[in-house]
Design a protein around this motif. Structure first.
Motif, PDB file in Angstrom:
ATOM      1  N   ARG A  59      18.543   3.964  21.456  1.00  0.00           N
ATOM      2  CA  ARG A  59      18.223   3.498  22.818  1.00  0.00           C
ATOM      3  C   ARG A  59      18.050   1.983  22.901  1.00  0.00           C
ATOM      4  O   ARG A  59      18.089   1.412  23.988  1.00  0.00           O
ATOM      5  CB  ARG A  59      16.961   4.203  23.314  1.00  0.00           C
ATOM      6  CG  ARG A  59      15.683   3.782  22.647  1.00  0.00           C
ATOM      7  CD  ARG A  59      14.481   4.453  23.304  1.00  0.00           C
ATOM      8  NE  ARG A  59      14.189   5.747  22.696  1.00  0.00           N
ATOM      9  CZ  ARG A  59      13.519   6.705  23.322  1.00  0.00           C
ATOM     10  NH1 ARG A  59      13.104   6.526  24.561  1.00  0.00           N
ATOM     11  NH2 ARG A  59      13.248   7.837  22.714  1.00  0.00           N
ATOM     12  N   GLY A  73      15.305   9.384  19.718  1.00  0.00           N
ATOM     13  CA  GLY A  73      15.336   9.718  21.136  1.00  0.00           C
ATOM     14  C   GLY A  73      16.525   9.055  21.829  1.00  0.00           C
ATOM     15  O   GLY A  73      16.767   7.858  21.653  1.00  0.00           O
ATOM     16  N   GLU A  74      17.278   9.827  22.579  1.00  0.00           N
ATOM     17  CA  GLU A  74      18.419   9.347  23.363  1.00  0.00           C
ATOM     18  C   GLU A  74      19.500   8.705  22.489  1.00  0.00           C
ATOM     19  O   GLU A  74      20.266   7.866  22.957  1.00  0.00           O
ATOM     20  CB  GLU A  74      17.952   8.358  24.438  1.00  0.00           C
ATOM     21  CG  GLU A  74      16.965   8.956  25.425  1.00  0.00           C
ATOM     22  CD  GLU A  74      16.526   7.954  26.484  1.00  0.00           C
ATOM     23  OE1 GLU A  74      17.204   6.928  26.637  1.00  0.00           O
ATOM     24  OE2 GLU A  74      15.509   8.210  27.140  1.00  0.00           O
ATOM     25  N   SER A  87      19.240  14.726  26.338  1.00  0.00           N
ATOM     26  CA  SER A  87      19.589  13.501  25.606  1.00  0.00           C
ATOM     27  C   SER A  87      18.991  13.479  24.202  1.00  0.00           C
ATOM     28  O   SER A  87      19.066  12.466  23.520  1.00  0.00           O
ATOM     29  CB  SER A  87      19.101  12.265  26.381  1.00  0.00           C
ATOM     30  OG  SER A  87      19.680  12.212  27.661  1.00  0.00           O
ATOM     31  N   GLU A  88      18.411  14.605  23.794  1.00  0.00           N
ATOM     32  CA  GLU A  88      17.719  14.661  22.502  1.00  0.00           C
ATOM     33  C   GLU A  88      18.372  15.674  21.576  1.00  0.00           C
ATOM     34  O   GLU A  88      17.710  16.481  20.933  1.00  0.00           O
ATOM     35  CB  GLU A  88      16.235  15.038  22.719  1.00  0.00           C
ATOM     36  CG  GLU A  88      15.543  14.325  23.854  1.00  0.00           C
ATOM     37  CD  GLU A  88      15.327  12.853  23.569  1.00  0.00           C
ATOM     38  OE1 GLU A  88      15.518  12.449  22.405  1.00  0.00           O
ATOM     39  OE2 GLU A  88      14.971  12.116  24.492  1.00  0.00           O
TER      40      GLU A  88
END
Length: 445
Positions: free
Chosen positions: A52, A69-70, A228-229
Motif C-alpha cells: 500500500r 494489507g492491500e 483487498s486482503e
C-alpha cells in the motif's frame, strides 16, 4: 549418420551442474544438482508485489514485507503456464543470474531442467525454449511435464510396501496415478514407466487461488471486507481449513439454527470453530490460530481496550476445500476430483486400473489439507470395482515433491538422452526441439 555421431561425440561435455526449476504459479521450487550432491530446494514466491506504500518486492524480497494489507500481485504464470516473460525474466534474473542472486549460476555452464504443466500450448512452449537458449543462454536444457517427474522417486516407500532391505529401487516407477493440486488447477496424470499417458490426462479448474478467493468472499459477507486482503486470506486458509469426512454432519454442527434457537453445538463450537487473530502490521505480521473461546469475541466488542481483530471461523473451515470434491456447490460446472479420476481411468485399458488405483500419489499445496487423501480414497472406493485395491499416499512435503523427482531425473541416464544442448538448438531450430520434447522417452526406453 556416422558424421553426426562423430560431431556429437566431439562436442562439449555435458554440464556438471543442473539447475532444477519447478516454476509454479504461486512459488518457484529451485535448487542445484551435481553428480554427488543435491541441494535442498528454495521455495521462492513467483510474483512481483506492491504494498500500500507503493514499495515493490521481487520474488524472495517479499519475505521482507511487513504489511500485507492491500498488497497487489503481478504473476507471470496464469492457469499453470508462463504467459508474461517480462515479469518471469525479472524474477529469474534476481534469483539466479544477477551478481547478488541468492542462487547465482553461469547459464553457459549449467543445464536447466524445467517442469511444466501437461497440455501446454505449442506457442507458449516454443517461446519458453527460445527464452532459455537465446535470452538466458543455458548450455543444456530439458522441459518436461511436472507430474511425470514424480515417477523418479521411490513411490513404494510412500505406501510402506514390504521389500528386502537390499532390494534396488527401480526408477522411474512402473505405474502410478499422479494427482497434482496446485495454485491454478488440479491435474490427474496416469504415468506408465515414466511416460505420461497424454490422452488420459484430465484437469479440474479448481486450485488454491479459487479456494482463497472463495474464502475471501465468505469472510467479506460474514465478517470484514477482505476483498483487498487475499494474501491474509490465503494464510488463513492454509492455517485452519481442512477436508471434511462427513460434510453434512459438520454442516449440521456449525448451523446457528433458526431465530431464537440456542443450539449447543453452535454455542460450544463443536470442536470445529476456531478463532483467528488477524495481524496488525505493527507488532504482528502473520495471523494466529487459537482455540475457540465462546463469548470471547462478544467481550472483545464490548471492551474499549482490545487491539485484536478476531474472526471466528466455523463452516468456512471445511466448506472451502469442499470445492475440490464438489465444485457445483458454487456453480462450477465440473465434476469433483473423484469423478475426474474416474474419467481419466475410463480412457485406459481396464488391465491398467489395478496398478493405477493401487499407486495414487497426491502432490501440490492443496494436498496439505487435513483429511485430503482419506476423503479421496473414501470417494474412490465408492466408484471402483470391489476387487480393486485403492491406495492413496502423500509425500512428506507435497509442495517440493515434483522438484525432488526432477532432481532425481537430473542424475538419471534419461536426462542425457532427452536434454537438448545450445548447439543442437542453433543447428536444428526451435521446431526440432519442440518435437524432441514432445516425443519424450518414446517406446524403446
Amino acid at each position: 549418420m556416422a558424421a553426426s555421431r562423430k560431431l556429437r561425440a566431439s562436442g562439449p561435455p555435458p554440464p556438471s551442474t543442473t539447475l532444477v526449476l519447478d516454476n509454479g504459479a504461486d512459488t518457484i521450487k529451485a535448487g542445484f544438482v551435481t553428480a554427488d550432491k543435491t541441494d535442498t530446494p528454495r521455495i521462492i514466491p513467483n510474483c512481483l508485489a506492491r504494498d500500500r506504500h507503493k514499495k515493490i518486492y521481487v520474488a524472495s524480497e517479499l519475505d521482507k514485507c511487513r504489511d500485507f494489507g492491500e498488497i497487489a500481485f503481478r504473476r507471470p504464470v496464469e492457469k499453470g503456464y508462463i504467459v508474461n516473460w517480462e515479469a518471469q525474466k525479472e524474477i529469474w534474473d534476481r534469483e539466479f543470474l544477477d551478481h547478488k542472486a541468492p542462487q547465482r549460476c553461469d547459464p553457459s555452464e549449467t543445464r536447466l531442467v524445467l517442469a511444466e504443466q501437461p497440455n501446454g500450448l505449442p506457442a507458449l512452449q516454443t517461446h519458453c525454449d527460445q527464452m532459455v537458449f537465446e535470452e538466458f543462454g543455458f548450455a543444456s536444457y530439458y522441459r518436461g511435464i511436472g507430474p511425470a517427474f514424480n515417477a523418479y522417486q521411490d513411490i513404494q516407500a510412500l505406501f510402506r510396501t514390504p521389500r528386502a532391505p537390499d532390494a534396488p529401487v527401480d526408477l522411474p516407477a512402473e505405474v502410478m496415478l499422479l494427482i497434482d493440486s496446485g495454485y491454478s488447477h488440479t491435474t490427474v496424470t496416469p504415468i506408465l514407466q515414466g511416460r505420461p499417458l497424454h490422452p488420459a490426462i484430465r484437469r479440474l479448474d479448481v486450485g488454491g487461488r479459487l479456494l482463497t478467493n472463495y474464502l475471501t468472499r465468505l469472510l467479506s459477507i460474514r465478517h470484514f471486507d477482505m476483498r483487498s486482503e487475499t494474501y491474509i486470506a490465503n494464510e488463513m486458509k492454509e492455517a485452519v481449513c481442512y477436508v471434511s469426512l462427513d460434510f453434512a454432519g459438520d454442516l449440521e454442527k456449525t448451523w446457528k439454527g433458526t431465530r431464537g434457537e440456542r443450539r449447543e453445538d453452535y454455542l460450544s463450537g463443536a470442536g470445529i470453530a476456531k478463532d483467528y487473530v488477524l495481524p496488525d502490521s505493527h507488532t504482528t505480521f502473520h495471523g494466529v490460530v487459537r482455540e475457540y473461546q465462546p463469548g470471547a469475541s462478544g467481550r472483545a466488542r464490548k471492551s474499549a481496550v482490545t487491539t485484536e481483530d478476531v474472526l471466528t471461523l466455523r463452516n468456512e473451515r471445511f466448506a472451502v476445500p469442499e470445492l475440490l470434491f464438489s465444485p457445483s456447490d458454487v456453480g462450477i460446472r465440473e465434476p469433483g476430483l473423484a469423478d475426474v479420476v474416474m474419467q481419466s481411468l475410463a480412457t485406459l485399458p481396464v488391465g491398467l486400473w489395478p496398478g493405477m488405483l493401487a499407486n495414487i500419489v497426491v502432490v501440490g499445496g492443496n494436498a496439505r489439507f487435513e483429511n485430503f487423501i482419506q476423503r479421496l480414497q473414501m470417494e474412490l472406493l465408492q466408484r471402483v470395482p470391489d476387487e480393486c485395491v485403492v491406495r492413496v499416499a502423500r509425500p512428506e512435503n507435497p509442495v517440493i515433491s515434483t522438484w525432488l523427482g526432477a532432481a532425481n531425473f537430473a542424475k538419471h541416464e534419461h536426462v542425457e538422452r532427452l536434454a537438448v544442448t545450445k548447439q543442437d538448438y542453433e543447428e536444428h531450430g526451435a521446431g526440432w526441439v519442440a518435437r524432441k520434447f514432445a516425443a519424450g522417452l518414446g517406446v524403446d526406453a
